[in-house]
Design a protein around this motif. Structure first.
Motif, PDB file in Angstrom:
ATOM      1  N   GLN A  24       4.854  -7.131 -13.812  1.00 40.51           N
ATOM      2  CA  GLN A  24       5.007  -5.969 -12.941  1.00 40.51           C
ATOM      3  C   GLN A  24       3.737  -5.737 -12.136  1.00 40.51           C
ATOM      4  O   GLN A  24       3.800  -5.422 -10.950  1.00 40.51           O
ATOM      5  N   ALA A  27       1.380  -7.975  -5.179  1.00 43.12           N
ATOM      6  CA  ALA A  27       1.882  -8.824  -4.090  1.00 43.12           C
ATOM      7  C   ALA A  27       2.619  -7.978  -3.059  1.00 43.12           C
ATOM      8  O   ALA A  27       2.400  -8.106  -1.852  1.00 43.12           O
ATOM      9  N   ALA A  28       3.472  -7.068  -3.531  1.00 41.53           N
ATOM     10  CA  ALA A  28       4.253  -6.241  -2.612  1.00 41.53           C
ATOM     11  C   ALA A  28       3.343  -5.374  -1.756  1.00 41.53           C
ATOM     12  O   ALA A  28       3.529  -5.248  -0.545  1.00 41.53           O
ATOM     13  N   TRP A  29       2.327  -4.792  -2.396  1.00 43.98           N
ATOM     14  CA  TRP A  29       1.405  -3.940  -1.638  1.00 43.98           C
ATOM     15  C   TRP A  29       0.604  -4.747  -0.625  1.00 43.98           C
ATOM     16  O   TRP A  29       0.345  -4.282   0.484  1.00 43.98           O
ATOM     17  N   THR A  41       3.656  -5.880  -8.142  1.00 43.67           N
ATOM     18  CA  THR A  41       3.184  -4.686  -7.436  1.00 43.67           C
ATOM     19  C   THR A  41       2.062  -5.053  -6.475  1.00 43.67           C
ATOM     20  O   THR A  41       2.063  -4.657  -5.311  1.00 43.67           O
ATOM     21  N   VAL A  89       1.548  -7.491   0.927  1.00 49.38           N
ATOM     22  CA  VAL A  89       2.430  -7.822   2.051  1.00 49.38           C
ATOM     23  C   VAL A  89       2.650  -6.600   2.939  1.00 49.38           C
ATOM     24  O   VAL A  89       2.526  -6.657   4.158  1.00 49.38           O
ATOM     25  N   ALA A  90       2.915  -5.448   2.311  1.00 46.98           N
ATOM     26  CA  ALA A  90       3.190  -4.233   3.076  1.00 46.98           C
ATOM     27  C   ALA A  90       1.970  -3.840   3.906  1.00 46.98           C
ATOM     28  O   ALA A  90       2.089  -3.467   5.074  1.00 46.98           O
ATOM     29  N   LEU A  91       0.792  -3.937   3.300  1.00 45.79           N
ATOM     30  CA  LEU A  91      -0.414  -3.569   4.043  1.00 45.79           C
ATOM     31  C   LEU A  91      -0.673  -4.530   5.192  1.00 45.79           C
ATOM     32  O   LEU A  91      -1.124  -4.122   6.263  1.00 45.79           O
ATOM     33  N   LEU A 113      10.481  -5.501 -16.292  1.00 51.74           N
ATOM     34  CA  LEU A 113       9.653  -6.704 -16.303  1.00 51.74           C
ATOM     35  C   LEU A 113       8.543  -6.492 -17.323  1.00 51.74           C
ATOM     36  O   LEU A 113       8.234  -5.372 -17.712  1.00 51.74           O
ATOM     37  N   ILE A 145       1.595  -6.056   6.938  1.00 52.70           N
ATOM     38  CA  ILE A 145       2.528  -5.703   8.015  1.00 52.70           C
ATOM     39  C   ILE A 145       2.047  -4.454   8.740  1.00 52.70           C
ATOM     40  O   ILE A 145       2.128  -4.340   9.957  1.00 52.70           O
ATOM     41  N   PHE A 146       1.516  -3.515   7.975  1.00 53.93           N
ATOM     42  CA  PHE A 146       1.112  -2.244   8.554  1.00 53.93           C
ATOM     43  C   PHE A 146      -0.255  -2.338   9.245  1.00 53.93           C
ATOM     44  O   PHE A 146      -0.586  -1.516  10.098  1.00 53.93           O
ATOM     45  N   MET A 182      19.390  -3.646  -8.555  1.00 52.39           N
ATOM     46  CA  MET A 182      19.244  -4.749  -9.506  1.00 52.39           C
ATOM     47  C   MET A 182      17.885  -4.705 -10.192  1.00 52.39           C
ATOM     48  O   MET A 182      17.310  -5.711 -10.572  1.00 52.39           O
ATOM     49  N   ALA A 183      17.340  -3.480 -10.256  1.00 51.66           N
ATOM     50  CA  ALA A 183      16.032  -3.365 -10.899  1.00 51.66           C
ATOM     51  C   ALA A 183      16.142  -3.649 -12.394  1.00 51.66           C
ATOM     52  O   ALA A 183      17.003  -3.115 -13.073  1.00 51.66           O
ATOM     53  N   ARG A 184      15.298  -4.499 -12.887  1.00 49.19           N
ATOM     54  CA  ARG A 184      15.306  -4.790 -14.324  1.00 49.19           C
ATOM     55  C   ARG A 184      13.895  -4.668 -14.850  1.00 49.19           C
ATOM     56  O   ARG A 184      12.930  -4.780 -14.104  1.00 49.19           O
TER      57      ARG A 184
END
Lengths: 290, 276, 329
Positions: free
Chosen positions: B10, B16-18, B14, B20-22, B5, B24-25, B1-3
């Motif tokens: 974007q 925010a996602a990084w 990007t 969150v991922a960092l 942005l 967790i890691f 469902m990538a659209r």
């Protein structure tokens, strides 16, 4: 849609795994049931005999038991709520066209590969330790008193650690499900005037039902038996504040060396697991059938 | 469902996602970083993100103090052995359930899964006694059997869902072409289900590698895998952070690396084939 | 050789009789088509012959030998499935050779047969590809190739063309017919499409609710349908059925007349044109006739009747007569 010979072959081929699992389930269970009605203390091996329901009554009369029961359910429930909620949010975030999605996934999946004793010891020593932990350093950096996680909030700390371990599992399943949602459906909803929240509520969430079901089912199976994390961090304490049913049984068997009582606790745990399983299968079985 | 942005959005997503991922890691990263610090800088206040004095000392000392290769080899044998044995038992069962389903197939699967809900602690004593009687305590073969039985329901379930994706007509075609049941499974079903079988294998190797109850309860020295190795390090409180981190890293890195390399198959496996 | 004889073949799934009892003889070298609406039991019947399902009772003989309880592999039959059922992990060559390999044939003979089949089916250039890299028509040919290398007593086709687009379907239909001409092997072909049945079959078996309604050559079914079901099922567009006074005039409970047997012009029936479809070669008209109902008419292409026009119609061909039980008189 088959012939008699293939049905016969099928029965023959299911037999080994069914037989193995039956033995694996019944033999230890029968022995546990037997011991649960016996007086059997490793410290006084001469005194043995039938004691009726005494071992069970000891559990029911112990205030620790009800706390342990509550803690067990709180651990399962707490971790499920946290991982499913955060999992959905993170999956929605990662599903966006962000740069380096592949590498992001590698980072997010990492906690899943960490064995429970290691996970627990990382959190206990490197983060939650009152003197040397990173959290206390941050707290002191802000001029605040360090929080004594494992002493003051033992159950919450354990829930936090276990949630961290299971978050990748929930996130990745939900992400996979999300990626299978056709963009046409979302575009149709948008044309129908659905805002972002309405799209989530009426299109995305229903699409995720099956994935959420799988997450809850699998996680519950593993969470009911959580032991290593508690053993490594709080040892069930302070007092009995973070003692779960499995841990309480463990204490009876190893610390008190009372095999009879531990066995009674084991039977209670099995009954609890069956009650949970019953409601789980009834509530969720439907979602899996489609 | 990538659209598509807007560039601004974007950038925000990007970032925010990084973040969150960092986050967790981060615990894993911090552990690895700590394993390369001296004991002094490991507990320095304020914490040092990157140490000034890198060292491999901790690894050397952990290596010297324990027989790491033996633990490692035990882990490999137990994880791989229990998984292969499990596949051997599970493939025929999953074939039967997927292609010759009866009215009770669903119940049977659920029952298998429910055997996993039995808390291990509950049957610890009986199992210990059985193992003692059979002379299986502290033996690799004993652990292979236990972990195989523990993971068998998951293996059967995963294979079942993968097999169900294979159209029954193809197996019927094989039958028309003169294939015996054995040939049908070996020449047609197994190669077609290979990606699914690989995913199942990977996930179960990881589950077995990380199992830390039976591996500790049922072993002492000879057959002890890495989970017991790490438990032996955290038990006496005399050990310092850097060495504990090094030992932890040595316990999890093999499986972490395997997992990262096989990420694609693994994610497929993680969903237990139940989510497409 | 490929003579197949079914005697009182019955199939029940639990309590439900899918096939209550069928007697049928298929002669060696015949092209037989099982046709009927979906759920009529035609695929089940084929699977019974193939041995993929057990017969509940009755016997199946192949070339005079009782094959009722033989496993599929021992019956000497080959099957082409609706989904082609190719092995996706094998090349075309290995797919076609698979039955030969299972039969334990030596490699040289396997190769020879595969090459020969590939030549017949125009697959020589694709032998080393995998099914995933082929078009629908090519996959169909591979499935047929896998069937013919075995030199079976009979071929079984289970709706083999339903996954192809319309143009390809016509082509494959002709190829299968030609294959039958050259091999002269018994073929049993299941379809729900009466056009396929009419164009390919030596003998059509019309099935409905697990029962045989009629067996016969295509034109025999077209000209002499035994009952209302066959009359309505064979022929396109569907035969018009008329009951009541008009039927009574012909001494029947129901009469049937095919759209192509009604002429526009002078005649006893008068009605208003509803829907009209002009295909160029033909025009299909729906005409509401007073006292009779709506009739479908197949008129020549140049007839320019339009919605709302009043026209007159005349029967110009056979009128089929049926009694109260729906049987032809």
């Amino acid at each position: 849609m088959s012939t008699q010979s293939s049905r016969f072959a099928a029965r023959l081929m299911v037999a080994p795994s069914v037989a193995l699992l039956l033995i694996w389930m019944i033999v230890p269970l029968a022995m546990t049931l037997y011991y649960s009605f016996r007086l059997y203390r490793l410290l006084s091996p001469d005194r043995t005999g039938w004691v009726g329901f005494n071992n069970y009554l000891w559990f029911f009369n112990s205030p620790d038991f009800w706390l342990a029961l509550f803690n067990t359910l709180a651990l399962v429930g707490g971790v499920l709520v946290i991982t499913v909620t955060l999992g959905i949010l993170i999956a929605l975030l990662i599903d966006q066209p962000v740069k380096g999605q592949g590498f992001l996934r590698i980072l997010v999946i990492a906690p899943f590969f960490v064995m429970p004793p290691v996970a627990a010891s990382i959190w206990e020593n490197l983060f939650m330790h009152p003197q040397n932990g990173l959290f206390s350093a941050v707290a002191r950096g802000f001029g605040a008193q360090p929080i004594l996680f494992l002493e003051q909030y033992p159950m919450w700390s354990v829930i936090g650690i276990v949630s961290w371990e299971w978050l990748p599992f929930a996130t990745l399943i939900l992400l996979t499900a999300l990626q299978s949602l056709s963009s046409e459906q979302l575009e149709a909803a948008e044309m129908d005037g659905a805002g972002a929240f309405a799209r989530f509520r009426y299109i995305i969430l229903p699409h995720l039902t099956r994935a959420i079901t799988v997450v809850i089912l699998i996680q519950t199976i593993f969470l009911l038996g959580i032991f290593g994390e508690i053993f490594t961090t709080t040892q069930g304490g302070p007092g009995s504040a973070s003692t779960t049913l499995p841990y309480m049984i463990f204490k009876q068997a190893i610390a008190a060396k009372d095999i009879g009582r531990a066995a009674a606790g084991g039977i209670i745990a099995v009954i609890l697991a069956n009650i949970v399983a019953y409601f789980l299968m009834r509530g969720l079985g439907r979602n899996l059938n489609s | 469902m990538a659209r598509a942005l807007s560039p601004r959005r974007q950038l925000v997503t990007t970032l925010a996602a990084w973040t969150v991922a960092l986050l967790i890691f981060f615990p894993v990263l911090w552990m690895i970083l700590t394993s390369f610090k001296t004991e002094a800088s490991a507990v320095a206040m304020p914490p040092q993100f990157l140490s000034a004095d890198w060292t491999l000392e901790n690894y050397a000392e952990v290596w010297a103090r324990s027989d790491y290769p033996r633990f490692f080899w035990n882990s490999v044998v137990i994880a791989v052995g229990s998984t292969l044995l499990g596949l051997l038992v599970a493939i025929p069962s999953a074939w039967a359930m997927a292609f010759v389903p009866g009215q009770r197939t669903r119940d049977l699967l659920m029952w298998m899964l429910s055997t996993k809900m039995m808390p291990a602690v509950a049957v610890m004593v009986p199992l210990y006694l059985i193992f003692q009687r059979l002379g299986l305590l502290d033996s690799r073969i004993g652990l292979v059997i236990v972990l195989m039985l523990m993971n068998l329901p998951i293996i059967v379930w995963m294979l079942y869902t993968y097999f169900k994706e294979i159209p029954g007509e193809i197996l019927e075609a094989a039958r028309m072409d003169g294939a015996s049941l054995w040939n049908e499974i070996v020449h047609v079903l197994t190669p077609m289900a290979l990606p699914g079988i690989a995913s199942t294998m990977l996930l179960n190797i990881i589950l077995a590698w990380n199992e830390a109850f039976w591996t500790i309860v049922l072993t002492t020295t000879k057959a002890a895998p890495l989970s017991a190795f790490i438990a032996s390090f955290s038990a006496p409180q005399g050990l310092f952070y850097a060495k504990l981190s090094a030992a932890s890293a040595m316990a999890i890195l093999p499986i972490l690396i395997l997992g990262w390399f096989s990420q694609k198959q693994l994610v497929r496996g993680l969903t237990f084939g139940a989510v497409k | 050789m490929g003579k197949i004889q079914l005697t009182k073949v019955r199939k029940a799934f639990g309590e439900v009789d899918v096939i209550p009892g069928i007697d049928l003889t298929i002669e060696d070298g015949e092209f037989v088509v099982f046709v009927g609406p979906s759920g009529c039991g035609k695929s089940t019947l084929l699977r019974l012959i193939a041995g993929l399902e057990d017969t509940t009772s009755g016997t199946i003989e192949i070339d005079g030998k009782d094959a009722t309880n033989l496993p599929p592999a021992k019956r000497g039959l080959a099957m082409v499935f609706q989904s082609y059922a190719l092995y996706p992990h094998m090349t075309v060559r290995k797919n076609i050779a698979f039955p030969l390999k299972m039969a334990g044939m030596d490699r040289a003979e396997q190769d020879r047969r595969v090459e020969r089949a590939a030549k017949v089916l125009n697959l020589t250039n694709y032998l080393d590809r995998r099914p995933g890299q082929l078009s629908g028509g090519q996959r169909q040919r591979v499935a047929i190739g896998r069937a013919i290398v075995r030199e079976p007593a009979a071929f079984l086709f289970d709706e083999p063309l339903s996954n192809l687009d319309a143009a390809l379907r016509v082509g494959m239909r002709q190829e299968i017919s030609e294959l039958h001409q050259s091999l002269k092997t018994t073929m049993i072909y299941v379809t729900h499409d009466q056009v396929e049945a009419m164009t390919m079959a030596d003998k059509i078996v019309v099935l409905n609710a697990g029962r045989i309604e009629q067996v016969g050559a295509p034109l025999e079914l077209y000209n002499h349908p035994r009952n209302l079901f066959v009359a309505g099922f064979i022929g396109s567009p569907k035969m018009n059925f008329i009951e009541g006074a008009e039927a009574a005039k012909h001494d029947a409970h129901t009469i049937g007349i095919r759209p192509e047997h009604i002429a526009v012009g002078d005649g006893p029936w008068e009605g208003v044109v509803g829907l009209s479809e002009h295909l160029g070669s033909d025009s299909f008209l729906k005409v509401a006739v007073e006292g009779i109902g709506t009739l479908t008419v197949r008129a020549p292409g140049e007839v320019a009747a339009r919605h709302g026009d009043r026209i007159r119609l005349a029967p110009a061909g056979k009128i089929h007569r049926f009694d109260t039980n729906g049987l032809a008189i």
